[in-house]
Design a protein around this motif. Structure first.
Motif, PDB file in Angstrom:
ATOM      1  N   GLN A   1      -1.933  15.511   2.612  1.00 36.87           N
ATOM      2  CA  GLN A   1      -2.727  16.323   3.527  1.00 36.87           C
ATOM      3  C   GLN A   1      -3.818  15.490   4.178  1.00 36.87           C
ATOM      4  OE1 GLN A   1      -5.696  19.042   1.725  1.00 36.87           O
ATOM      5  NE2 GLN A   1      -4.857  18.417  -0.255  1.00 36.87           N
ATOM      6  N   HIS A   2      -4.373  16.007   5.258  1.00 39.26           N
ATOM      7  CA  HIS A   2      -5.604  15.447   5.809  1.00 39.26           C
ATOM      8  C   HIS A   2      -6.296  16.494   6.664  1.00 39.26           C
ATOM      9  CE1 HIS A   2      -3.849  14.629   9.863  1.00 39.26           C
ATOM     10  NE2 HIS A   2      -2.753  14.361   9.189  1.00 39.26           N
ATOM     11  N   PHE A   3      -7.622  16.392   6.709  1.00 33.90           N
ATOM     12  CA  PHE A   3      -8.454  17.322   7.454  1.00 33.90           C
ATOM     13  C   PHE A   3      -8.574  16.884   8.906  1.00 33.90           C
ATOM     14  CE2 PHE A   3      -9.820  18.170   3.154  1.00 33.90           C
ATOM     15  CZ  PHE A   3     -10.189  19.504   3.140  1.00 33.90           C
ATOM     16  N   GLY A   4      -8.731  17.861   9.778  1.00 28.64           N
ATOM     17  CA  GLY A   4      -9.118  17.584  11.151  1.00 28.64           C
ATOM     18  C   GLY A   4     -10.631  17.541  11.245  1.00 28.64           C
ATOM     19  N   ASP A   5     -11.157  17.723  12.436  1.00 25.16           N
ATOM     20  CA  ASP A   5     -12.595  17.688  12.665  1.00 25.16           C
ATOM     21  C   ASP A   5     -13.256  18.888  11.990  1.00 25.16           C
ATOM     22  OD1 ASP A   5     -15.149  17.367  13.572  1.00 25.16           O
ATOM     23  OD2 ASP A   5     -14.683  17.636  15.701  1.00 25.16           O
TER      24      ASP A   5
ATOM     25  N   THR B   1      -7.832  10.729   6.819  1.00 22.44           N
ATOM     26  CA  THR B   1      -6.716   9.851   6.493  1.00 22.44           C
ATOM     27  C   THR B   1      -5.773  10.564   5.530  1.00 22.44           C
ATOM     28  OG1 THR B   1      -8.128   7.903   6.721  1.00 22.44           O
ATOM     29  CG2 THR B   1      -6.080   7.634   5.487  1.00 22.44           C
ATOM     30  N   PRO B   2      -4.463  10.517   5.743  1.00 27.17           N
ATOM     31  CA  PRO B   2      -3.541  11.184   4.813  1.00 27.17           C
ATOM     32  C   PRO B   2      -3.749  10.716   3.375  1.00 27.17           C
ATOM     33  CG  PRO B   2      -2.383  10.544   6.809  1.00 27.17           C
ATOM     34  CD  PRO B   2      -3.748   9.923   6.899  1.00 27.17           C
ATOM     35  N   HIS B   3      -3.831  11.662   2.480  1.00 32.11           N
ATOM     36  CA  HIS B   3      -4.022  11.360   1.067  1.00 32.11           C
ATOM     37  C   HIS B   3      -3.292  12.414   0.237  1.00 32.11           C
ATOM     38  CE1 HIS B   3      -7.340  13.934   2.462  1.00 32.11           C
ATOM     39  NE2 HIS B   3      -7.374  14.449   1.254  1.00 32.11           N
ATOM     40  N   ARG B   4      -3.073  12.081  -1.032  1.00 33.18           N
ATOM     41  CA  ARG B   4      -2.312  12.957  -1.921  1.00 33.18           C
ATOM     42  C   ARG B   4      -3.180  13.314  -3.126  1.00 33.18           C
ATOM     43  NH1 ARG B   4       3.786  12.376  -3.034  1.00 33.18           N
ATOM     44  NH2 ARG B   4       3.516  10.258  -2.275  1.00 33.18           N
ATOM     45  N   PRO B   5      -3.905  14.441  -3.064  1.00 35.72           N
ATOM     46  CA  PRO B   5      -4.753  14.825  -4.196  1.00 35.72           C
ATOM     47  C   PRO B   5      -3.917  15.259  -5.401  1.00 35.72           C
ATOM     48  CG  PRO B   5      -5.403  15.946  -2.165  1.00 35.72           C
ATOM     49  CD  PRO B   5      -4.049  15.352  -1.935  1.00 35.72           C
ATOM     50  N   GLY B   6      -4.470  15.029  -6.567  1.00 36.45           N
ATOM     51  CA  GLY B   6      -3.810  15.460  -7.793  1.00 36.45           C
ATOM     52  C   GLY B   6      -4.325  16.792  -8.282  1.00 36.45           C
ATOM     53  N   PHE B   7      -4.866  17.613  -7.368  1.00 36.13           N
ATOM     54  CA  PHE B   7      -5.451  18.902  -7.745  1.00 36.13           C
ATOM     55  C   PHE B   7      -5.291  19.878  -6.585  1.00 36.13           C
ATOM     56  CE2 PHE B   7      -8.499  15.786  -6.292  1.00 36.13           C
ATOM     57  CZ  PHE B   7      -9.172  16.417  -5.255  1.00 36.13           C
TER      58      PHE B   7
ATOM     59  N   PRO C   1       0.827  -1.207   0.000  1.00 37.04           N
ATOM     60  CA  PRO C   1       0.000   0.000   0.000  1.00 37.04           C
ATOM     61  C   PRO C   1       0.858   1.251   0.000  1.00 37.04           C
ATOM     62  CG  PRO C   1      -0.014  -1.024   2.161  1.00 37.04           C
ATOM     63  CD  PRO C   1       0.719  -1.961   1.249  1.00 37.04           C
ATOM     64  N   GLU C   2       0.390   2.258  -0.675  1.00 36.54           N
ATOM     65  CA  GLU C   2       1.074   3.544  -0.717  1.00 36.54           C
ATOM     66  C   GLU C   2       0.117   4.616  -0.235  1.00 36.54           C
ATOM     67  OE1 GLU C   2       2.541   4.258  -4.597  1.00 36.54           O
ATOM     68  OE2 GLU C   2       3.906   2.566  -4.582  1.00 36.54           O
ATOM     69  N   ILE C   3       0.591   5.843  -0.266  1.00 37.80           N
ATOM     70  CA  ILE C   3      -0.266   6.974   0.067  1.00 37.80           C
ATOM     71  C   ILE C   3      -1.453   6.971  -0.897  1.00 37.80           C
ATOM     72  CG2 ILE C   3      -0.357   9.472   0.288  1.00 37.80           C
ATOM     73  CD1 ILE C   3       2.749   9.345   0.498  1.00 37.80           C
ATOM     74  N   ARG C   4      -2.638   7.135  -0.348  1.00 41.15           N
ATOM     75  CA  ARG C   4      -3.828   7.140  -1.196  1.00 41.15           C
ATOM     76  C   ARG C   4      -3.805   8.369  -2.095  1.00 41.15           C
ATOM     77  NH1 ARG C   4      -9.149   9.089  -0.336  1.00 41.15           N
ATOM     78  NH2 ARG C   4      -8.502   9.794   1.734  1.00 41.15           N
ATOM     79  N   GLU C   5      -3.851   8.146  -3.382  1.00 43.52           N
ATOM     80  CA  GLU C   5      -3.850   9.240  -4.355  1.00 43.52           C
ATOM     81  C   GLU C   5      -5.278   9.476  -4.835  1.00 43.52           C
ATOM     82  OE1 GLU C   5      -0.904   9.091  -7.333  1.00 43.52           O
ATOM     83  OE2 GLU C   5       0.709   8.585  -5.931  1.00 43.52           O
ATOM     84  N   VAL C   6      -5.661  10.733  -4.890  1.00 45.57           N
ATOM     85  CA  VAL C   6      -7.028  11.101  -5.228  1.00 45.57           C
ATOM     86  C   VAL C   6      -7.016  11.939  -6.497  1.00 45.57           C
ATOM     87  CG1 VAL C   6      -9.133  12.223  -4.417  1.00 45.57           C
ATOM     88  CG2 VAL C   6      -7.605  11.100  -2.775  1.00 45.57           C
TER      89      VAL C   6
ATOM     90  N   ARG D   1     -21.313  15.131   2.057  1.00 47.44           N
ATOM     91  CA  ARG D   1     -21.109  14.143   0.994  1.00 47.44           C
ATOM     92  C   ARG D   1     -19.848  13.309   1.148  1.00 47.44           C
ATOM     93  NH1 ARG D   1     -19.180  17.617  -4.311  1.00 47.44           N
ATOM     94  NH2 ARG D   1     -16.958  17.251  -4.046  1.00 47.44           N
ATOM     95  N   ALA D   2     -18.890  13.752   1.971  1.00 48.53           N
ATOM     96  CA  ALA D   2     -17.608  13.060   2.050  1.00 48.53           C
ATOM     97  C   ALA D   2     -17.546  12.185   3.291  1.00 48.53           C
ATOM     98  CB  ALA D   2     -16.453  14.062   2.053  1.00 48.53           C
ATOM     99  N   ASP D   3     -16.800  11.119   3.200  1.00 45.96           N
ATOM    100  CA  ASP D   3     -16.553  10.234   4.332  1.00 45.96           C
ATOM    101  C   ASP D   3     -15.536  10.904   5.256  1.00 45.96           C
ATOM    102  OD1 ASP D   3     -15.517   8.266   6.059  1.00 45.96           O
ATOM    103  OD2 ASP D   3     -15.993   6.676   4.636  1.00 45.96           O
ATOM    104  N   ALA D   4     -15.939  11.184   6.497  1.00 47.32           N
ATOM    105  CA  ALA D   4     -15.050  11.892   7.428  1.00 47.32           C
ATOM    106  C   ALA D   4     -13.760  11.125   7.664  1.00 47.32           C
ATOM    107  CB  ALA D   4     -15.777  12.128   8.751  1.00 47.32           C
ATOM    108  N   CYS D   5     -13.852   9.792   7.697  1.00 48.45           N
ATOM    109  CA  CYS D   5     -12.641   8.989   7.912  1.00 48.45           C
ATOM    110  C   CYS D   5     -11.678   9.126   6.742  1.00 48.45           C
ATOM    111  CB  CYS D   5     -13.012   7.525   8.131  1.00 48.45           C
ATOM    112  SG  CYS D   5     -13.886   7.224   9.676  1.00 48.45           S
ATOM    113  N   GLN D   6     -12.233   9.187   5.532  1.00 47.13           N
ATOM    114  CA  GLN D   6     -11.370   9.347   4.357  1.00 47.13           C
ATOM    115  C   GLN D   6     -10.692  10.708   4.376  1.00 47.13           C
ATOM    116  OE1 GLN D   6     -11.324   7.657   0.959  1.00 47.13           O
ATOM    117  NE2 GLN D   6     -12.232   5.781   1.720  1.00 47.13           N
TER     118      GLN D   6
END
Length: 303
Positions: free
Chosen positions: A91-95, A49-55, A13-18, A41-46
């Motif tokens: 990046q990832h969001f807090g509450d 979770t650290p992810h790497r958006p392409g935008f 597994p790698e960093i989730r790319e979005v 509309r978004a899953d708070a857990c997602q």
């Protein structure tokens, strides 16, 4: 989307790319939404979770407080703060509870090249959070309001004209966001003082840091003397050219260690080291800790 590589026949597994995904019935390349809509509309857990958006993410907070982490640094945003995270940053969001504001998501190619260059949208090294004040703050807020209004007015104009209007309004917003005035979170705004030499070097490092960590190699490929690169980088980013390269390598190493399960040997290979021992020595020299100790610490903190 989750990307996986094969290592010894096992999925790693790698960093989730979005990737950017336009809502149904909406034009591609840009989206404007409120944080309330994001929560709905978004899953708070997602999101957490650290992810790497392409935008790009451009967020103006109106009310409440919001913690948002960009490349291992947590920023606690207050009303009036402006966040800009770039493609490729982890990046990832807090509450999100209680936070209100507006978020613009856009692909780099949506803007025309002249605007992209003037707004320095590829400057991953600028401060992610700023606090525009006075007239600058009002200009950013008004530009965002107009963009949001136009985004919701689909059907009022032919699609191509609607896209052109969105593109121009986004251009106003990113240009104001790139020059907001006010404080810059205590960090140097390297892009403001960056010369063409530094910008060329920065982009070359982004393309080549997994292949070379030698200033001489970049100097030769760009047609500069090594000292010229070091002077330009010191003036723009506050560090010498060699330190600049090493920091980029360390950042990618931290991303891979924190958000994936690859071995030190595999990460060493991805980053251009001869073996895991050389990579470990480099990482410890730069950070004061071993790769494995860093992974344990950052995951323990997240837990």
């Amino acid at each position: 989307m989750v990307r996986k590589r094969q290592e010894g026949g096992e999925p790693v597994p790698e960093i989730r790319e979005v990737a950017f995904s336009a809502p149904a019935g909406r034009p591609a390349g840009v989206e404007v939404l409120t944080l309330a809509e994001l929560r709905a509309r978004a899953d708070a857990c997602q999101l957490a979770t650290p992810h790497r958006p392409g935008f790009h993410h451009l967020l103006l907070l109106d009310r409440g407080r919001l913690a948002h982490s960009v490349d291992f640094r947590e920023h606690v945003m207050a009303p009036g703060d402006l966040l800009w995270s770039r493609p490729g940053q982890v990046q990832h969001f807090g509450d999100l509870t209680g936070a209100e504001g507006r978020l613009v998501l856009f692909e780099a190619g949506f803007l025309d090249p002249a605007t992209a260059a003037a707004a320095r949208i590829e400057d991953w090294y600028g401060p992610p959070v700023r606090h525009p004040e006075g007239a600058a703050a009002r200009g950013v807020a008004e530009a965002l309001r107009q963009l949001h209004t136009e985004f919701g007015a689909l059907g009022g104009l032919p699609l191509e004209i609607h896209l052109d209007v969105l593109r121009h309004l986004l251009a106003v917003l990113v240009l104001r966001a790139a020059h907001p005035g006010g404080a810059a979170g205590g960090e140097r705004d390297g892009a403001c003082a960056a010369s063409a030499t530094y910008l060329r070097f920065r982009d070359a490092v982004e393309r080549g840091f997994t292949r070379s960590r030698r200033v001489a190699d970049y100097a030769r490929s760009l047609g500069y003397a090594p000292r010229t690169l070091s002077r330009a980088t010191e003036a723009a980013a506050g560090v010498g050219a060699k330190e600049f390269i090493d920091r980029r390598v360390v950042l990618e190493a931290k991303r891979l260690l924190a958000h994936g399960d690859q071995s030190a040997a595999r990460i060493a290979d991805r980053l251009g080291f001869a073996d895991a021992t050389n990579f470990s020595k480099f990482f410890q020299r730069q950070t004061g800790t071993t790769p494995i100790a860093f992974r344990v610490a950052v995951r323990g903190g997240a837990g």
